[in-house]
Scaffold this motif. Sequence first.
Motif: not given
Length: 412
Positions: A62-64, A380-391, A393-395, A397-405
């Motif tokens: 998120l900070f990046d 990608a979204g609040m269900f993604s591994s980046e948002n586990y075990p709690e959703r 903003m960081e999760g 952002v990371s999930a969206g970027m990972k899906a794009a990659k």
Amino acid sequence: MKIGIIGSGLAGLSSAIQLAEKNTVVVFEKNDTPGGCMSSWKYNNYTLETLYHHCFSGDRNLFDLMETLGLKSDLIWLKGSTGYYMNGKLHPLTTPFEILRYPCLTFFQKCRLGLFVLSSRKIDLDPLDKITAKEYLFEKVGGDIYNAFFAPLLISKFGLMKDEVSAAWLMSRIAIRSDRGAEGERLGYLKGGWHRLIDAMCDKIRSMGAEIRLNTPAVTLTQNNGKWLINNEEFDAVISTLPPQVTNSLMVNTSIRLQSLIYQGAACMTLGLARDPANGIYWTNIGDPAPYGAVVTHTNFVPFEWYGEHVVYLASYFKDEPDAGLKDRMINDFCKRFSIDTSEIHHADLYIDRYAGPVYVTGYKDTIPQVDAGGNLFIAGMFSSENYPERSMEGSVSAGMKAAKILEEKNR
Ligand SMILES: Cc1cc2nc3c(=O)[nH]c(=O)nc-3n(C[C@H](O)[C@H](O)[C@H](O)COP(=O)(O)OP(=O)(O)OC[C@H]3O[C@@H](n4cnc5c(N)ncnc54)[C@H](O)[C@@H]3O)c2cc1C
């Protein structure tokens, strides 16, 4: 490639930022404003998140992102004070002295609770995914502390599902909320409001030639000769940021089926008030039965001068549908409980999000869906591994970027 992205929340916009430079990108958003959970209301002299938001010190992606968008220098760190409304009274619980004075736990119970909270920072969450928060708390702090302290919090957050939530969720939540000094938690906020982040992301995406179509829900998602059609428009690949079961409900003519997850909704009231109801406290958990689980007094966190009135959120969650008449019940209870006259309420707006996040029940980790859902559909979204075990903003952002990659790597 022509890529369709469904949803303009943080996950969808983060994917779009990654992909828009080299691809033709179209973002579909059903609402008239972007941002999803991070959307904002516009009032006469300020703009404010429809749902209370702050960030945490470890939110690296998120900070990046904020740095890239020129917003990082406007991130401010503030003290978040806490309280607990219990047995008809608001108890401040921020400083060690206030905690010592709290009358609903004994000195011994407070020491036990304190040690337990400290242990949350270095715990391995993996095995805790299989144990309920209730079982774990009974083992670690005992039934008395569970009943007097944790049960009301779990009820207000998860209602009837409280006994199914995993200890992994609980301990991650405790760990993230215990970044605190003697004066309270250290929480981040973007000067002027988080809408600036969403606006800057949309501007960046549009400046790269991509489209963000507001008021344009994806109604059908059809697979056709190796391509995807969103509402009959053809795309080479699609990223859906909707809950898996909602993505399923759009799909036509495909054998792809995503595993449904249990979600809960949020009903959050924003109040503009003539008076501070919470004696200077930012976050007040409500332990007594009430139609909301927390009173989040935004202007006891962010400077009052930015708003010119006291801004308060009443936070509640629901399963399936919110109760009829919830808005009136919330206002009536709030006025009675905090001795507020209705004439002191300048405005009251209820925001409902049917899919405010997955419920992290035991075994959730094994059900987290793969980003690559097959056939050039990515999720990608609040269900993604980046948002586990709690959703967070960081999760998202990371999930969206990972899906794009992953999309780019697969189509290289
Ligand atoms: C009450 C609450 C408080 C929170 N507080 C914090 C906090 O303090 N700190 C923190 O870090 N995180 C917080 N979060 C979490 C954070 O807001 C989320 O993780 C993140 O914003 C979710 O982004 P997303 O893109 O994954 O999902 P969403 O924001 O839900 O985005 C999904 C988007 O898809 C759109 N959509 C749905 N159906 C369709 C369709 N058919 N066609 C087109 N578009 C569609 C929706 O309108 C929405 O815009 C909070 C969440 C809630 C609910």
